[in-house]
Design an enzyme around this catalytic site. Structure first.
Site, PDB file in Angstrom:
ATOM      1  N   LYS A   1       0.858  -1.008  -0.017  1.00 49.72           N
ATOM      2  CA  LYS A   1      -0.004  -0.091  -0.199  1.00 49.72           C
ATOM      3  C   LYS A   1       1.176   0.856  -0.050  1.00 49.72           C
ATOM      4  O   LYS A   1       0.401   1.912  -0.737  1.00 49.72           O
ATOM      5  CB  LYS A   1      -0.757   0.125   1.501  1.00 49.72           C
ATOM      6  CG  LYS A   1      -2.232  -0.883   1.139  1.00 49.72           C
ATOM      7  CD  LYS A   1      -3.127  -1.002   2.697  1.00 49.72           C
ATOM      8  CE  LYS A   1      -2.178  -0.390   4.159  1.00 49.72           C
ATOM      9  NZ  LYS A   1      -1.943  -2.149   4.363  1.00 49.72           N
TER      10      LYS A   1
ATOM     11  N   ARG B   1      -9.811   2.639   8.826  1.00 46.88           N
ATOM     12  CA  ARG B   1      -9.258   1.471   9.507  1.00 46.88           C
ATOM     13  C   ARG B   1     -10.784   0.716  10.058  1.00 46.88           C
ATOM     14  O   ARG B   1     -10.799  -0.840  10.379  1.00 46.88           O
ATOM     15  CB  ARG B   1      -8.058   1.417  10.168  1.00 46.88           C
ATOM     16  CG  ARG B   1      -7.294   0.789   9.860  1.00 46.88           C
ATOM     17  CD  ARG B   1      -5.980   0.396  10.120  1.00 46.88           C
ATOM     18  NE  ARG B   1      -5.107  -0.269   9.860  1.00 46.88           N
ATOM     19  CZ  ARG B   1      -3.401   0.404   9.210  1.00 46.88           C
ATOM     20  NH1 ARG B   1      -3.576   1.540   8.904  1.00 46.88           N
ATOM     21  NH2 ARG B   1      -2.760  -0.291   9.380  1.00 46.88           N
TER      22      ARG B   1
ATOM     23  N   ARG C   1      11.282  -6.837   4.569  1.00 43.35           N
ATOM     24  CA  ARG C   1      11.324  -5.040   5.182  1.00 43.35           C
ATOM     25  C   ARG C   1      11.867  -5.162   6.473  1.00 43.35           C
ATOM     26  O   ARG C   1      12.504  -3.788   6.922  1.00 43.35           O
ATOM     27  CB  ARG C   1       9.336  -4.924   5.397  1.00 43.35           C
ATOM     28  CG  ARG C   1      10.062  -2.831   5.415  1.00 43.35           C
ATOM     29  CD  ARG C   1       8.151  -2.626   5.090  1.00 43.35           C
ATOM     30  NE  ARG C   1       7.284  -2.692   5.761  1.00 43.35           N
ATOM     31  CZ  ARG C   1       5.912  -2.429   6.106  1.00 43.35           C
ATOM     32  NH1 ARG C   1       5.452  -1.492   5.065  1.00 43.35           N
ATOM     33  NH2 ARG C   1       5.705  -2.898   7.603  1.00 43.35           N
TER      34      ARG C   1
ATOM     35  N   ARG D   1      11.455  -1.833  11.330  1.00 42.25           N
ATOM     36  CA  ARG D   1      10.453  -1.951  11.928  1.00 42.25           C
ATOM     37  C   ARG D   1      10.044  -2.457  13.035  1.00 42.25           C
ATOM     38  O   ARG D   1       9.468  -3.409  13.147  1.00 42.25           O
ATOM     39  CB  ARG D   1       8.977  -1.457  10.954  1.00 42.25           C
ATOM     40  CG  ARG D   1       8.583  -0.086  10.337  1.00 42.25           C
ATOM     41  CD  ARG D   1       7.372  -0.337   9.718  1.00 42.25           C
ATOM     42  NE  ARG D   1       6.630  -0.693  10.161  1.00 42.25           N
ATOM     43  CZ  ARG D   1       4.562  -0.487   9.386  1.00 42.25           C
ATOM     44  NH1 ARG D   1       5.546   0.110   8.239  1.00 42.25           N
ATOM     45  NH2 ARG D   1       3.826  -1.062   9.836  1.00 42.25           N
TER      46      ARG D   1
ATOM     47  N   ARG E   1      -1.737  -8.513  12.981  1.00 39.23           N
ATOM     48  CA  ARG E   1      -1.842  -7.715  12.571  1.00 39.23           C
ATOM     49  C   ARG E   1      -2.779  -7.760  11.079  1.00 39.23           C
ATOM     50  O   ARG E   1      -3.933  -7.239  10.809  1.00 39.23           O
ATOM     51  CB  ARG E   1      -0.487  -6.513  11.575  1.00 39.23           C
ATOM     52  CG  ARG E   1      -0.362  -5.181  12.903  1.00 39.23           C
ATOM     53  CD  ARG E   1       1.153  -4.939  12.051  1.00 39.23           C
ATOM     54  NE  ARG E   1       1.785  -4.709  10.967  1.00 39.23           N
ATOM     55  CZ  ARG E   1       2.469  -4.570  10.584  1.00 39.23           C
ATOM     56  NH1 ARG E   1       3.629  -5.344  10.871  1.00 39.23           N
ATOM     57  NH2 ARG E   1       2.743  -4.045   8.915  1.00 39.23           N
TER      58      ARG E   1
HETATM   59  P1  ADP Z   1       0.671  -1.386   7.507  1.00 37.15           P
HETATM   60  O1  ADP Z   1      -0.794  -1.714   7.276  1.00 37.15           O
HETATM   61  O2  ADP Z   1       1.758  -2.517   6.855  1.00 37.15           O
HETATM   62  O3  ADP Z   1       0.341  -2.444   9.527  1.00 37.15           O
HETATM   63  P2  ADP Z   1       0.997   1.330   8.720  1.00 37.15           P
HETATM   64  O4  ADP Z   1       2.043   2.128   8.605  1.00 37.15           O
HETATM   65  O5  ADP Z   1      -0.327   1.737   8.559  1.00 37.15           O
HETATM   66  O6  ADP Z   1       1.315  -0.404   8.767  1.00 37.15           O
HETATM   67  O7  ADP Z   1      -0.013   1.114  10.465  1.00 37.15           O
HETATM   68  C1  ADP Z   1       0.525   0.548  11.964  1.00 37.15           C
HETATM   69  C2  ADP Z   1       0.206   0.657  12.847  1.00 37.15           C
HETATM   70  O8  ADP Z   1      -0.173   1.564  12.796  1.00 37.15           O
HETATM   71  C3  ADP Z   1      -0.630  -0.439  12.608  1.00 37.15           C
HETATM   72  O9  ADP Z   1      -0.974  -2.038  13.310  1.00 37.15           O
HETATM   73  C4  ADP Z   1      -1.934   0.728  13.953  1.00 37.15           C
HETATM   74  O10 ADP Z   1      -1.063   0.672  15.126  1.00 37.15           O
HETATM   75  C5  ADP Z   1      -1.582   1.723  13.456  1.00 37.15           C
HETATM   76  N1  ADP Z   1      -2.417   3.170  12.920  1.00 37.15           N
HETATM   77  C6  ADP Z   1      -2.055   3.221  11.791  1.00 37.15           C
HETATM   78  N2  ADP Z   1      -3.056   3.961  11.041  1.00 37.15           N
HETATM   79  C7  ADP Z   1      -4.550   3.791  11.855  1.00 37.15           C
HETATM   80  C8  ADP Z   1      -5.671   3.950  11.456  1.00 37.15           C
HETATM   81  N3  ADP Z   1      -6.333   4.184  10.833  1.00 37.15           N
HETATM   82  N4  ADP Z   1      -5.989   3.130  13.329  1.00 37.15           N
HETATM   83  C9  ADP Z   1      -6.100   2.957  13.764  1.00 37.15           C
HETATM   84  N5  ADP Z   1      -4.473   2.962  14.103  1.00 37.15           N
HETATM   85  C10 ADP Z   1      -3.494   2.913  13.327  1.00 37.15           C
END
Ligand code: ADP
Length: 190
Positions: A13, A88, A127, A133, A144
């Protein structure tokens, strides 16, 4: 053009969001990136979200919605934006709809990247080796993925109902996937 990109962790993404945003001249906004940069800078927000993110959980809606509202109010979002990692939850979907409706706008398209999940677990582990990370270890990745399926995947059904969902095969070369996404966005005018 007001776009959302969705897909399980490791679907690519972030990479596609950056490419598509550049092609259409709109900012790519990743809530995960905003949170990570706050953690890195040791801000108050960063302190509040760090333990949640390390465990792979979701940051509470009130906090996430507020961050998105502030970001979308900035001038560069005037012509549109591409959201990556937001919304989300159903609460976030409703919040975003109401926020856009205030200015007479709506979500133009929701791109769902479909992938082979075992391949994506491997991508994330690769990654982790490169970027380090904190939430890219196998246990957190599985957590996740599970949370994505229970919480986020049903959102695609809502957007399908609104007639804005487009599914795109996320497997293959980065450029190939970008072209596939761009091709389905040509008729979008919202
Ligand atoms: P990925 O899609 O690989 O899980 P992201 O960078 O989108 O990576 O998100 C990493 C973390 O950030 C999530 O596991 C969550 O803890 C937090 N996070 C990101 N976006 C949201 C959201 N819209 N609502 C709640 N938590 C979020």
């Amino acid at each position: 053009m007001r776009l959302i990109i969705m897909g399980p962790p490791g679907a690519g993404k972030g990479t596609q969001a950056a490419h598509i945003a550049t092609r259409f001249g709109i900012p790519a906004i990743s809530t995960g990136e905003i949170f990570r940069s706050n953690i890195k800078r040791g801000t108050e927000l960063g302190k509040r979200v760090e333990s949640i993110m390390v465990a792979g959980g979701y940051v509470p809606d009130e906090l996430t919605n507020e961050i998105v509202e502030d970001r979308l109010a900035q001038a560069d979002c005037e012509p549109g934006f591409l959201l990556d990692g937001y919304p989300r939850t159903t609460g976030q979907v409703e919040f975003l709809d109401e926020l856009l409706a205030r200015d007479g706008h709506r979500v133009g398209a929701v791109i769902e990247l479909t992938v082979d999940e075992e391949a994506t677990v491997q991508r994330l582990l690769d990654r982790a080796a490169v970027q380090g990370r904190a939430d890219d270890n196998e246990e957190t990745i599985r957590e996740r993925m599970a949370i994505y399926h229970t919480e986020t995947a049903p959102l695609t059904a809502i957007y399908a109902d609104h007639g804005v969902l487009v599914r795109v095969d996320g497997m293959g070369d980065i450029d190939e996937v970008t072209d596939r996404i761009a091709a389905v966005l040509t008729d979008i005018d919202d």
